[in-house]
Design a protein around this motif. Structure first.
Motif, mmCIF file in Angstrom:
data_model
loop_
_atom_site.group_PDB
_atom_site.id
_atom_site.type_symbol
_atom_site.label_atom_id
_atom_site.label_comp_id
_atom_site.label_asym_id
_atom_site.label_seq_id
_atom_site.Cartn_x
_atom_site.Cartn_y
_atom_site.Cartn_z
ATOM 1 N N GLU A 46 -9.223 6.468 10.308
ATOM 2 C CA GLU A 46 -9.000 7.198 9.050
ATOM 3 C C GLU A 46 -7.994 8.323 9.260
ATOM 4 N N GLU A 47 -8.087 8.991 10.400
ATOM 5 C CA GLU A 47 -7.161 10.086 10.705
ATOM 6 C C GLU A 47 -5.722 9.587 10.775
ATOM 7 N N ARG A 48 -5.538 8.443 11.416
ATOM 8 C CA ARG A 48 -4.191 7.887 11.544
ATOM 9 C C ARG A 48 -3.656 7.457 10.178
ATOM 10 N N ILE A 49 -4.513 6.920 9.330
ATOM 11 C CA ILE A 49 -4.097 6.501 7.990
ATOM 12 C C ILE A 49 -3.700 7.710 7.150
ATOM 13 N N GLU A 50 -4.462 8.799 7.266
ATOM 14 C CA GLU A 50 -4.118 10.016 6.511
ATOM 15 C C GLU A 50 -2.782 10.582 6.981
ATOM 16 N N LYS A 51 -2.544 10.503 8.273
ATOM 17 C CA LYS A 51 -1.256 10.959 8.809
ATOM 18 C C LYS A 51 -0.120 10.103 8.261
ATOM 19 N N PHE A 52 -0.373 8.799 8.134
ATOM 20 C CA PHE A 52 0.632 7.884 7.585
ATOM 21 C C PHE A 52 0.918 8.201 6.124
ATOM 22 N N LYS A 53 -0.112 8.514 5.352
ATOM 23 C CA LYS A 53 0.083 8.901 3.951
ATOM 24 C C LYS A 53 0.991 10.132 3.856
ATOM 25 N N SER A 54 0.767 11.094 4.732
ATOM 26 C CA SER A 54 1.612 12.299 4.741
ATOM 27 C C SER A 54 3.054 11.942 5.087
ATOM 28 N N GLN A 55 3.201 11.008 6.006
ATOM 29 C CA GLN A 55 4.537 10.550 6.385
ATOM 30 C C GLN A 55 5.246 9.915 5.193
ATOM 31 N N LEU A 56 4.526 9.102 4.420
ATOM 32 C CA LEU A 56 5.110 8.480 3.241
ATOM 33 C C LEU A 56 5.499 9.535 2.205
ATOM 34 N N LYS A 57 4.630 10.523 1.994
ATOM 35 C CA LYS A 57 4.935 11.603 1.047
ATOM 36 C C LYS A 57 6.209 12.331 1.462
ATOM 37 N N ASN A 58 6.323 12.629 2.751
ATOM 38 C CA ASN A 58 7.499 13.342 3.241
ATOM 39 C C ASN A 58 8.776 12.538 3.033
ATOM 40 N N ARG A 59 8.639 11.238 3.010
ATOM 41 C CA ARG A 59 9.806 10.375 2.772
ATOM 42 C C ARG A 59 9.999 10.051 1.293
ATOM 43 N N LYS A 60 9.182 10.693 0.469
ATOM 44 C CA LYS A 60 9.240 10.482 -0.983
ATOM 45 C C LYS A 60 8.940 9.028 -1.362
ATOM 46 N N VAL A 61 7.993 8.447 -0.665
ATOM 47 C CA VAL A 61 7.524 7.095 -0.953
ATOM 48 C C VAL A 61 6.169 7.188 -1.642
ATOM 49 N N ARG A 62 6.057 6.616 -2.835
ATOM 50 C CA ARG A 62 4.768 6.575 -3.520
ATOM 51 C C ARG A 62 3.917 5.461 -2.924
ATOM 52 N N TYR A 63 2.621 5.715 -2.830
ATOM 53 C CA TYR A 63 1.748 4.674 -2.271
ATOM 54 C C TYR A 63 0.565 4.435 -3.203
ATOM 55 N N TYR A 64 0.102 3.187 -3.196
ATOM 56 C CA TYR A 64 -0.958 2.759 -4.104
ATOM 57 C C TYR A 64 -2.043 2.015 -3.339
ATOM 58 N N GLN A 65 -3.286 2.285 -3.711
ATOM 59 C CA GLN A 65 -4.423 1.596 -3.128
ATOM 60 C C GLN A 65 -4.622 0.250 -3.835
ATOM 61 N N ILE A 66 -4.608 -0.818 -3.041
ATOM 62 C CA ILE A 66 -4.940 -2.156 -3.534
ATOM 63 C C ILE A 66 -6.099 -2.665 -2.674
ATOM 64 N N ASP A 67 -7.133 -3.154 -3.293
ATOM 65 C CA ASP A 67 -8.340 -3.548 -2.562
ATOM 66 C C ASP A 67 -8.214 -4.955 -1.978
ATOM 67 N N PHE A 68 -7.206 -5.129 -1.132
ATOM 68 C CA PHE A 68 -7.020 -6.410 -0.467
ATOM 69 C C PHE A 68 -8.184 -6.691 0.487
ATOM 70 N N SER A 69 -8.477 -7.958 0.689
ATOM 71 C CA SER A 69 -9.428 -8.374 1.714
ATOM 72 C C SER A 69 -8.701 -9.287 2.692
ATOM 73 N N ARG A 70 -9.049 -9.181 3.970
ATOM 74 C CA ARG A 70 -8.436 -10.053 4.975
ATOM 75 C C ARG A 70 -9.206 -11.358 5.161
ATOM 76 N N ALA A 71 -10.368 -11.467 4.519
ATOM 77 C CA ALA A 71 -11.195 -12.670 4.648
ATOM 78 C C ALA A 71 -10.767 -13.710 3.613
ATOM 79 N N PRO A 72 -10.369 -14.897 4.018
ATOM 80 C CA PRO A 72 -9.855 -15.907 3.073
ATOM 81 C C PRO A 72 -10.836 -16.296 1.966
ATOM 82 N N VAL A 73 -12.150 -16.243 2.230
ATOM 83 C CA VAL A 73 -13.117 -16.781 1.263
ATOM 84 C C VAL A 73 -13.675 -15.726 0.308
ATOM 85 N N GLU A 74 -13.216 -14.499 0.378
ATOM 86 C CA GLU A 74 -13.726 -13.457 -0.529
ATOM 87 C C GLU A 74 -12.949 -13.511 -1.851
#
Length: 383
Positions: A46-74
């Protein structure tokens, strides 16, 4: 301003493999949005993901949460994420979408087709490949082949995947790009106090330091190396694994069970991987499945001797010191002649190290960036 969407199932795929693409797109005048599941911490904390979000903000990149699943059958989750992507793409009027990872790319291509938005798909290693289980071919091959019809540009990162896509699929264009690229000088020219780094890890001058980098998962196959060390029965071999993942406890228990606590250490997530590579005597890469492995490229760029599994992606980079990824005996046969001593190891592998390093010139980041820039420019011209 022109807009485009970069999408992947998990945040690490964008953070590790697409920041250079985002830079290229912004230099071409695009407003870049990112969509992925920021709640999935299978690969990043979670800490690394939050750091990545800050990195995107600093680059003026908007980010969006999409509830993807990696499991094929979900299927319910896939339906939900499809609806989320559809709303996002409808709202923001993107010129095109560049998608990564199998499930996110299925969903994004379906949404892009419905809205008549151009689509690039980078396959970071198809799940079907020579030697893969039959179920992979039965499940993933028909889906990828069908959806290739809705793909404007299909990018592959190794020769085996390129040949399949070019000869069997229906994408408007199929391109070969040499992964995310590598800056050889960044790794080979940097100074590292290797003696100090080895001392920090408790590695003696008489020890042979082995290193692997990759998530602790079945796919990365670190267990094979651990079991091979038991067979080799050489107390001077010290094995370090960088990475986190679902098999941490399993590997910890295995190391204890085999009596290898003094020889094998799980280092977790590290920010000094390049220093560790240069300090190591041998980089071991036992993976079962790869597209074009960055970790292996970085080890080669560090001029560290490497041994690796004989699989697609690895064999695009290395032609010597290969072993079967399902055989302790095969890895043992490769390691035994070269781990008799540090000096002997480096003497025996010196020529292979130089050949690997020279071969990496074809994967330089400058070449990759130029090719990606041309693909993005052509997308604009064809829109």
């Amino acid at each position: 301003m022109r807009k485009m969407l970069m999408a992947a199932t998990v945040a690490s795929m964008i953070g590790q493999f697409n920041m250079n693409n985002i830079r290229i797109l912004q230099e071409l005048g695009y407003e870049v949005d990112v969509a992925c599941d920021f709640t999935d911490n299978s690969f990043w904390t979670e800490e690394r993901i939050e750091k990545f979000k800050s990195q995107l903000k600093n680059r003026k990149v908007r980010y969006y949460q999409i509830d993807f699943s990696r499991a094929p059958v979900e299927f319910k989750k896939h339906k939900k994420s499809y609806e989320q992507v559809l709303r996002l793409m409808s709202k923001n009027n993107y010129e095109f979408v560049h998608c990564h990872t199998p499930i996110a790319s299925v969903i994004c291509r379906m949404a892009a087709h419905k809205l008549q938005v151009k689509c690039i798909y980078t396959a970071h290693g198809f799940h079907f490949y020579k030697g893969s289980p039959l179920k992979n071919w039965l499940l993933f091959y028909p889906i990828e082949r069908a959806l290739s019809r809705w793909t404007d540009v299909l990018i592959t990162i190794n020769r085996e995947d390129f040949n399949i896509a070019k000869n069997k699929f229906h994408a408007k264009k199929v391109e070969y790009i040499a992964g995310v690229g590598i800056d050889r000088s960044k790794f080979s020219d940097n100074f590292t106090d290797t003696e100090q780094k080895r001392k920090e890890l408790g590695v003696k001058n008489t020890d042979i330091m082995l290193l692997s980098v990759g998530e602790l998962s079945v796919r990365k196959n670190h267990e094979l190396v651990v079991r091979t060390l038991k067979k080799l029965n050489n107390p001077h071999l010290k094995y370090f694994i960088c990475g986190e993942g679902e098999l941490r406890q399993y590997l910890t228990d295995l190391i204890h069970q085999l009596g290898l606590r003094k020889q094998v250490r799980l280092l977790g997530y590290r920010t000094d991987v390049s220093d560790l590579c240069r300090s190591s005597d041998l980089f071991v890469f036992p993976s079962r499945q790869e597209g074009l492995p960055v970790a292996l490229m970085e080890a080669i760029a560090s001029k560290t001797p490497v041994v690796c599994s004989r699989i697609r992606g690895n064999t695009d980079l290395v032609q010597e010191y290969l072993f079967a990824n399902d055989s302790v005996e095969s890895l043992q046969n490769v390691l035994k002649p070269i781990v008799t001593g540090r000096d002997q190891l480096h003497e025996r592998t010196r020529d292979a190290v130089e050949r690997n390093f020279e071969g990496l010139a074809a994967f330089e980041i400058g070449n990759v960036s130029n090719n990606m820039s041309n693909i993005y420019k052509n997308m604009h011209l064809e829109t």
